[in-house]
Motif scaffolding. Sequence first.
Motif, PDB file in Angstrom:
ATOM      1  N   ASN A  86       0.865  -1.165   0.000  1.00 63.64           N
ATOM      2  CA  ASN A  86       0.000   0.000   0.000  1.00 63.64           C
ATOM      3  C   ASN A  86       0.906   1.220   0.000  1.00 63.64           C
ATOM      4  OD1 ASN A  86      -1.950   1.977   0.351  1.00 63.64           O
ATOM      5  ND2 ASN A  86      -3.163   0.713   1.742  1.00 63.64           N
ATOM      6  N   LEU A  87       0.861   1.986  -1.077  1.00 67.66           N
ATOM      7  CA  LEU A  87       1.711   3.166  -1.195  1.00 67.66           C
ATOM      8  C   LEU A  87       1.152   4.356  -0.415  1.00 67.66           C
ATOM      9  CD1 LEU A  87       2.701   2.884  -4.978  1.00 67.66           C
ATOM     10  CD2 LEU A  87       3.968   2.086  -2.967  1.00 67.66           C
ATOM     11  N   LYS A  88      -0.091   4.234   0.053  1.00 64.21           N
ATOM     12  CA  LYS A  88      -0.696   5.296   0.866  1.00 64.21           C
ATOM     13  C   LYS A  88      -0.620   4.901   2.336  1.00 64.21           C
ATOM     14  CE  LYS A  88      -3.859   6.952  -2.629  1.00 64.21           C
ATOM     15  NZ  LYS A  88      -5.263   7.261  -2.948  1.00 64.21           N
ATOM     16  N   PHE A  89      -0.505   5.879   3.206  1.00 65.83           N
ATOM     17  CA  PHE A  89      -0.516   5.624   4.639  1.00 65.83           C
ATOM     18  C   PHE A  89      -1.856   4.979   5.008  1.00 65.83           C
ATOM     19  CE2 PHE A  89       2.457   9.334   6.157  1.00 65.83           C
ATOM     20  CZ  PHE A  89       3.433   8.914   5.282  1.00 65.83           C
ATOM     21  N   TYR A  90      -1.806   3.965   5.863  1.00 66.98           N
ATOM     22  CA  TYR A  90      -3.032   3.306   6.287  1.00 66.98           C
ATOM     23  C   TYR A  90      -2.903   2.880   7.741  1.00 66.98           C
ATOM     24  CZ  TYR A  90      -0.449  -1.099   5.587  1.00 66.98           C
ATOM     25  OH  TYR A  90       0.478  -2.107   5.654  1.00 66.98           O
ATOM     26  N   GLY A  91      -4.050   2.649   8.365  1.00 67.33           N
ATOM     27  CA  GLY A  91      -4.083   2.092   9.708  1.00 67.33           C
ATOM     28  C   GLY A  91      -4.067   0.577   9.580  1.00 67.33           C
ATOM     29  N   ASP A  92      -3.087  -0.099  10.179  1.00 74.57           N
ATOM     30  CA  ASP A  92      -3.003  -1.558  10.073  1.00 74.57           C
ATOM     31  C   ASP A  92      -4.118  -2.204  10.901  1.00 74.57           C
ATOM     32  OD1 ASP A  92      -2.139  -1.467  12.740  1.00 74.57           O
ATOM     33  OD2 ASP A  92      -0.118  -2.165  12.310  1.00 74.57           O
ATOM     34  N   ILE A  93      -4.031  -3.511  11.144  1.00 73.04           N
ATOM     35  CA  ILE A  93      -5.126  -4.188  11.852  1.00 73.04           C
ATOM     36  C   ILE A  93      -5.298  -3.707  13.288  1.00 73.04           C
ATOM     37  CG2 ILE A  93      -5.030  -6.254  10.412  1.00 73.04           C
ATOM     38  CD1 ILE A  93      -3.616  -7.685  12.713  1.00 73.04           C
ATOM     39  N   TYR A  94      -4.310  -2.954  13.794  1.00 69.38           N
ATOM     40  CA  TYR A  94      -4.419  -2.368  15.133  1.00 69.38           C
ATOM     41  C   TYR A  94      -4.627  -0.855  15.075  1.00 69.38           C
ATOM     42  CZ  TYR A  94      -2.689  -6.958  16.259  1.00 69.38           C
ATOM     43  OH  TYR A  94      -2.549  -8.321  16.339  1.00 69.38           O
TER      44      TYR A  94
ATOM     45  N   THR B 113      -7.864   0.960   7.227  1.00 67.44           N
ATOM     46  CA  THR B 113      -8.339   1.985   6.289  1.00 67.44           C
ATOM     47  C   THR B 113      -7.193   2.927   5.940  1.00 67.44           C
ATOM     48  OG1 THR B 113      -9.020   3.464   8.082  1.00 67.44           O
ATOM     49  CG2 THR B 113     -10.710   2.001   7.185  1.00 67.44           C
ATOM     50  N   ASN B 114      -7.263   3.503   4.746  1.00 61.55           N
ATOM     51  CA  ASN B 114      -6.270   4.492   4.331  1.00 61.55           C
ATOM     52  C   ASN B 114      -6.497   5.792   5.081  1.00 61.55           C
ATOM     53  OD1 ASN B 114      -4.896   2.928   2.436  1.00 61.55           O
ATOM     54  ND2 ASN B 114      -6.245   3.528   0.764  1.00 61.55           N
ATOM     55  N   LEU B 115      -5.396   6.469   5.414  1.00 59.18           N
ATOM     56  CA  LEU B 115      -5.504   7.791   6.008  1.00 59.18           C
ATOM     57  C   LEU B 115      -5.873   8.780   4.909  1.00 59.18           C
ATOM     58  CD1 LEU B 115      -3.755   6.237   8.133  1.00 59.18           C
ATOM     59  CD2 LEU B 115      -2.585   8.387   8.559  1.00 59.18           C
ATOM     60  N   THR B 116      -6.578   9.828   5.277  1.00 56.84           N
ATOM     61  CA  THR B 116      -6.850  10.880   4.303  1.00 56.84           C
ATOM     62  C   THR B 116      -5.536  11.599   4.001  1.00 56.84           C
ATOM     63  OG1 THR B 116      -7.265  12.590   5.955  1.00 56.84           O
ATOM     64  CG2 THR B 116      -9.174  11.229   5.268  1.00 56.84           C
ATOM     65  N   GLN B 117      -5.507  12.341   2.924  1.00 57.06           N
ATOM     66  CA  GLN B 117      -4.286  13.074   2.585  1.00 57.06           C
ATOM     67  C   GLN B 117      -3.945  14.077   3.685  1.00 57.06           C
ATOM     68  OE1 GLN B 117      -2.409  12.318  -0.330  1.00 57.06           O
ATOM     69  NE2 GLN B 117      -0.918  13.326   0.981  1.00 57.06           N
ATOM     70  N   ALA B 118      -4.967  14.706   4.269  1.00 52.40           N
ATOM     71  CA  ALA B 118      -4.731  15.671   5.356  1.00 52.40           C
ATOM     72  C   ALA B 118      -4.116  14.966   6.571  1.00 52.40           C
ATOM     73  CB  ALA B 118      -6.036  16.370   5.739  1.00 52.40           C
ATOM     74  N   GLN B 119      -4.626  13.789   6.912  1.00 55.29           N
ATOM     75  CA  GLN B 119      -4.065  13.026   8.034  1.00 55.29           C
ATOM     76  C   GLN B 119      -2.618  12.615   7.737  1.00 55.29           C
ATOM     77  OE1 GLN B 119      -7.133   9.966   8.047  1.00 55.29           O
ATOM     78  NE2 GLN B 119      -7.761  10.570  10.129  1.00 55.29           N
ATOM     79  N   ALA B 120      -2.391  12.162   6.516  1.00 53.14           N
ATOM     80  CA  ALA B 120      -1.041  11.728   6.127  1.00 53.14           C
ATOM     81  C   ALA B 120      -0.068  12.897   6.175  1.00 53.14           C
ATOM     82  CB  ALA B 120      -1.063  11.111   4.733  1.00 53.14           C
TER      83      ALA B 120
END
Length: 191
Positions: free
Chosen positions: A19-27, A48-55
Amino acid sequence: MANLSANGVAFMKGHEGLNLKFYGDIYGYPTVGYGHLITKSKVYTKNTNLTQAQADALSKTLGLSYTSPITQSQADTFFSNDTVSAVQAVNNLTLPAGMSLSQNQFDALVSLTFNAGPGVLNTNDVKNLLAYKLIYSSFQGPRSDVEKDNCSKLVSKAFSYDRNLTRRRNEEATLFCKGQPYTHKYPVYSL
């Protein structure tokens, strides 16, 4: 010193997924690439993937030299760097005298360590597995059916770590047994 094989790399990358986008793993920990943990100091919505603002905010607060999305090259670099400590931890194991891990056994333990952390190697189940000389391909001598069964049980117990990843743990245990006179016949968590 053993190295992770190309098959081991493919095995691990296949389980980690890319996943090239920042995401929250299973935890919910922010992650990127092939399971590269960004930090445990923040938690997001799991899987879930983080939004661009969160990233962007995460990158800024941590002073990262990158933000989401990363490149394939960055993902490969993170993976290579992240596997170093898992490879080192498995190489640092003290095995019974005269015993050595096969490449498949080494790769399976690196995968487990990469995913669960080096502390997994200090669990009683992993210690019991590694203390049993008959699990090693370098063991000289026959193995009775009972001893082969003991090997299978020890492998199942050693890889029974994190029920969220049952499929991966079973595949790691199967890899560990590949090419050995015993099989992974007891699914993880079944003993």
